[in-house]
Design a protein around this motif. Structure first.
Motif, PDB file in Angstrom:
ATOM      1  N   VAL A 539      37.827  24.873 -12.870  1.00  0.00           N
ATOM      2  CA  VAL A 539      38.796  23.927 -12.002  1.00  0.00           C
ATOM      3  C   VAL A 539      38.170  24.015 -10.652  1.00  0.00           C
ATOM      4  O   VAL A 539      37.322  24.985  -9.810  1.00  0.00           O
ATOM      5  N   SER A 540      37.884  22.982  -9.926  1.00  0.00           N
ATOM      6  CA  SER A 540      37.735  22.517  -8.726  1.00  0.00           C
ATOM      7  C   SER A 540      38.138  23.970  -7.394  1.00  0.00           C
ATOM      8  O   SER A 540      39.283  23.648  -8.360  1.00  0.00           O
ATOM      9  N   SER A 541      37.683  24.017  -6.491  1.00  0.00           N
ATOM     10  CA  SER A 541      38.246  24.515  -5.673  1.00  0.00           C
ATOM     11  C   SER A 541      38.076  23.851  -4.382  1.00  0.00           C
ATOM     12  O   SER A 541      36.514  23.932  -4.075  1.00  0.00           O
ATOM     13  N   GLN A 542      38.249  24.098  -2.652  1.00  0.00           N
ATOM     14  CA  GLN A 542      38.323  23.953  -2.442  1.00  0.00           C
ATOM     15  C   GLN A 542      38.430  24.593  -0.787  1.00  0.00           C
ATOM     16  O   GLN A 542      39.948  24.944  -1.176  1.00  0.00           O
ATOM     17  N   CYS A 543      37.505  25.462  -0.640  1.00  0.00           N
ATOM     18  CA  CYS A 543      38.165  26.938   0.772  1.00  0.00           C
ATOM     19  C   CYS A 543      37.675  26.256   1.928  1.00  0.00           C
ATOM     20  O   CYS A 543      36.817  25.134   2.545  1.00  0.00           O
ATOM     21  N   MET A 544      39.034  27.027   3.084  1.00  0.00           N
ATOM     22  CA  MET A 544      39.067  26.151   4.544  1.00  0.00           C
ATOM     23  C   MET A 544      39.515  26.919   5.254  1.00  0.00           C
ATOM     24  O   MET A 544      39.990  28.420   4.523  1.00  0.00           O
TER      25      MET A 544
END
Length: 851
Positions: A539-544
């Motif tokens: 699954v794609s992930s977006q880290c912040m």
């Protein structure tokens, strides 16, 4: 037929004409007179395998001792390893000399004076007429031409190399050095290289900078390595001092001693003793009162020995000692020899300091290069004089062209949906992405507690993020995703699986994205999240970073939206019809390739080959594939299978087989061009034939180079941008390029900090028969399509993406030990098994998961 034999690569199809003509300066200096005489090439071998600085000292002693006699009055030059060149022929074919370094003349107790055997043997004579024919486009680049260019390189580099600290073709001086974070300092240097261009040789001179160990007392260096406030902190007992870290940092450093003033010898640090100076003992011979009696062997500790032998009371008897071969030395009597280059990767703080030190505006850089010419002093260089070589002191003026910017398009519902960018940048305000993705199933995972990040503040940020996503054209179906908190030091995989299941169950569909909030910028947690989402869950992930939650800035949210959109299958930007004619006229796939190698000091990790390919004729969406291969293998080993993979995804996406393949290949040096052309183009063809026996798309193969020293300087303010650099789209394909091969420079991006570096493109294969204008304009236009920026980028996005994929794949090995300041734990001696690197899940193949 003769034209085909000039080069195995592609000949320039004529110079480009598109764009506004403008004159600029470049940091090349014309060789106004080549050496007229024949140059004599000698092979040299020096007994013992010694580093170049020592070899140069031996060579200097040899020429001082034998120039007038055995060398026939010649002024030879030396590369520090194996090659000597001389305009005058030596009066022998082969001879061995005995050389003793003058600094070693004074005998030391129990040590023989080292005598080095230097064997010199003639191997060739170099006629520069053949080089001139090559420069005029009338002859191929023969071995004789290569030897001639090498002789000119060594001719210009010899004198600085004898006087200054040298690394490759660069020499460095401590003048104007600045301390970096910790125990290092930045030195400025000058790079120079002889380059063949149309009709003449040029000398490329540039400013460089690198890190050196500070030449300070070793005890001071220890304080800096440990991050202590002062030397007094060395006396503390709690918390314990990290001596293993110090040993790693100072191993192999050369030091001198301060307790023996007449001693000029240096020592190489092998390590530290386990015991302190007061506990470390060794045996010495002592003479009893009776002179007739035999000396007696006694054991003595280091502290007592220094008091007795040198009347010196050690200030830090509690510290370990330095081991240098069989010698043991207290840290406080050692001083680091200045001019020792730091060979490892800089940490984050040191990198920031180095950027501040080395970043210069174009005007400042040009002035520094001019100052460097005074140090180089071509006019008074006795070696150049003897060879009859003359070099201009003026930077060459180069005719350039500023290519027209293409029309950039966003969704038709945007305000000002189509426009021509000015100065290489634009604003996303009131614009919607060309193809907004639908975000139906997603979850949020916070690596921390509610105390670190309250649910009220978090939900406020998510609302702002959702609103921004919708304003930029995405369709967010689920505006209230599930939110979980987890321990950043806990079971990361279990936490990610849990939020993935909750996200899927909430809307009864496969999750598309997991948004993660991290407590800091550390590599370790980020790497583990990417490994699990890319290779375990799929699954794609977006880290912040958590700090951004507290102030939900619209600009930050908009930048994150651009990344989220392509991670769920959307496309952000495209060019107007007619701007990518080559891509739209017939089915065309644009491929980016890169091979990422571990650092030189890393002997445990493999190399990673990455490939990306466009999915349609808009060249806005890309698929990626990656392979792990033997360390430092220069070519893409499994390119045939990678090609099959990418061609299948292209066909599945748009239902067509590409008739054209345009490859942009990063990370290839000139010496590897031939090998890359033979192996990689053949591998691409094998991949095509694997899909269909008679499938023969036309291939154009372009090497992309950023690691060069060519720089552009505007002559008039009108031809400069706001940063003082040349304008975006500045293209050069004359004067400083190859005499006849198809290569060119494009500075496609607007300057931000310092002097912009143009990108060099060299065409190795061209079945599509591009004109210069067609390939240059296409390359520049593609630089407007980088998905996560609203500005032109310095290289074609395909190469940028391949680089991102290769960097991401480093995180895909299970059980890695990531450091926050450097890549991975190295030097442990273990070799990482390539099978530990997991493959990216097939579910991610059609989305840009690597952004």
């Amino acid at each position: 037929m003769a034209s085909l034999q000039l080069t195995e690569f592609v000949r320039r199809p004529g110079v480009g004409k598109t764009g506004k003509a403008v004159n600029i300066r470049s940091n090349f200096f014309e060789v106004t007179k080549l050496p007229t005489a024949i140059i004599h090439h000698y092979d040299v071998s020096i007994s013992n395998d010694l580093p170049p600085p020592v070899n140069r000292r031996i060579f200097e002693q040899l020429t001082e001792s034998y120039r007038a006699s055995d060398l026939g009055g010649a002024q030879p030059v030396f590369d520090g390893r194996k090659n000597i060149f001389s305009a005058k022929e030596f009066p022998f074919q082969s001879r061995t000399f005995d050389v003793t370094l003058s600094s070693d003349m004074v005998p030391r107790a129990n040590q023989l004076i080292p005598i080095f055997k230097v064997k010199i043997k003639k191997v060739a004579t170099i006629n520069l007429e053949e080089l001139q024919r090559f420069l005029n486009g009338k002859g191929a680049l023969s071995n004789n031409c290569l030897a001639a260019i090498m002789s000119l390189d060594i001719l210009i580099c010899h004198q600085p190399a004898m006087l200054y600290a040298t690394v490759g073709r660069s020499f460095y001086t401590p003048d104007g050095s600045q301390p970096l974070s910790g125990h290092l300092e930045a030195w400025q240097g000058f790079y120079q290289s002889a380059r063949p261009t149309a009709g003449k040789m040029m000398i490329n001179v540039d400013v460089t900078a690198t890190a050196f160990f500070q030449g300070i007392p070793l005890v001071e260096m220890v304080v800096k390595i440990m991050g202590l406030r002062s030397q007094d902190d060395l006396r503390r007992t709690a918390p314990p001092l990290n001596w293993a870290k110090v040993e790693r940092a100072i191993k192999q450093l050369r030091i001198t001693v301060t307790h023996r003033e007449m001693m000029s010898r240096s020592y190489k640090i092998a390590g530290l003793t386990q015991k302190s100076a007061r506990e470390e003992t060794f045996k010495i011979l002592t003479q009893c009162g009776d002179p007739e009696a035999s000396p007696k062997e006694e054991e003595i500790d280091v502290v007592t020995y220094f008091k007795q032998a040198y009347n010196r009371i050690l200030s830090y008897p509690m510290l370990p000692c330095v081991r240098a071969g069989k010698v043991i030395l207290p840290i406080e009597v050692c001083k680091v020899v200045p001019g020792q280059r730091y060979p490892k990767k800089l940490d984050e703080a040191q990198t920031a300091d180095m950027i501040n030190f080395s970043s210069k505006s174009p005007t400042a850089r040009a002035n520094t290069i001019k100052n460097g010419l005074q140090i180089l002093n071509f006019e008074k260089n006795e070696y150049l004089k003897e060879a009859g070589m003359k070099i201009s002191n003026e930077m060459v003026v180069v005719p350039a062209r500023v290519l027209p910017a293409p029309t950039v398009c966003y969704h038709p519902s945007s305000q000002e949906a189509s426009f021509v960018p000015k100065n290489g940048a634009w604003n996303l305000r009131d614009k919607k992405v060309t193809q907004g993705g639908t975000l139906g199933s997603w979850g949020v995972l916070v690596f921390g507690t509610e105390r670190d990040c309250s649910s009220v503040v978090l939900q406020s940020f998510i609302r702002e993020l959702v609103i921004t996503c919708q304003h930029t054209g995405m369709n967010v179906v689920n505006k209230s995703p599930p939110i979980n908190y987890t321990n950043p030091h806990g079971d990361t995989e279990a936490a990610l699986r849990k939020i993935w299941l909750e996200a899927g169950n909430m809307v009864k569909s496969m999750p598309q994205l997991i948004v993660c909030f991290l407590p800091n910028t550390g590599t370790s947690l980020y790497a583990e999240i990417k490994r699990i989402t890319d290779t375990v869950i799929g699954v794609s992930s977006q880290c912040m970073q958590m700090k951004h939650i507290r102030a939900a800035k619209k600009q930050y949210c908009a930048n994150v939206c651009l990344k989220m959109n392509v991670k769920i299958g959307g496309a952000n930007v495209q060019l107007a019809p007619g701007m990518l004619n080559f891509v739209t006229a017939k089915p065309t796939i644009i491929v980016g390739l890169d091979v990422s190698h571990p650092p030189p000091s890393d002997h445990s990790h493999p190399s990673i080959a990455a490939g990306v390919a466009s999915l349609d004729n808009r060249a806005g969406r890309y698929a990626a594939t990656v392979r792990v291969q033997t360390a430092r293998t220069e070519t893409v080993a499994d390119l045939g299978d990678m090609t099959v993979e990418l061609l299948k995804v292209f066909y599945q996406t748009c239902g067509q087989k590409p008739e054209h393949i345009l490859v942009y290949r990063d990370g290839v040096s000139e010496g590897q061009f031939s090998n890359v052309l033979k192996t990689e183009v053949a591998s691409i063809r094998v991949g095509c034939h694997h899909l269909e026996k008679d499938y023969n798309p036309k291939i154009t193969f372009v090497v992309v180079q950023k690691r060069h020293h060519a720089r552009f300087f505007p002559i008039s303010p009108q031809s400069a941008d706001r940063s003082g650099n040349c304008q975006p789209g500045t293209c050069v394909d004359t004067t400083i390029v190859h005499p006849f091969e198809f290569d060119f420079y494009v500075q496609s991006h607007a300057g931000l900090l310092g002097t912009s570096r143009p990108t060099h493109y060299q065409v190795l294969q061209d079945d599509n028969k591009f004109t210069s204008d067609e390939l240059q304009s296409l390359t520049y236009n593609l630089c407007h399509l980088y998905a996560r920026a609203t500005r032109t980028v310095s290289v074609v996005p395909a190469v940028y993406y391949a680089h991102l994929v290769a960097a991401r794949a480093r995180f895909h090995a299970k059980g890695e030990h990531w450091l926050d300041t450097q890549s991975t734990e190295t030097g442990s001696g273990r070799v990482i098994d390539r099978t530990l690197y997991a493959a990216v899940k097939p579910d991610l193949l059609k989305v840009m998961w690597f952004m």
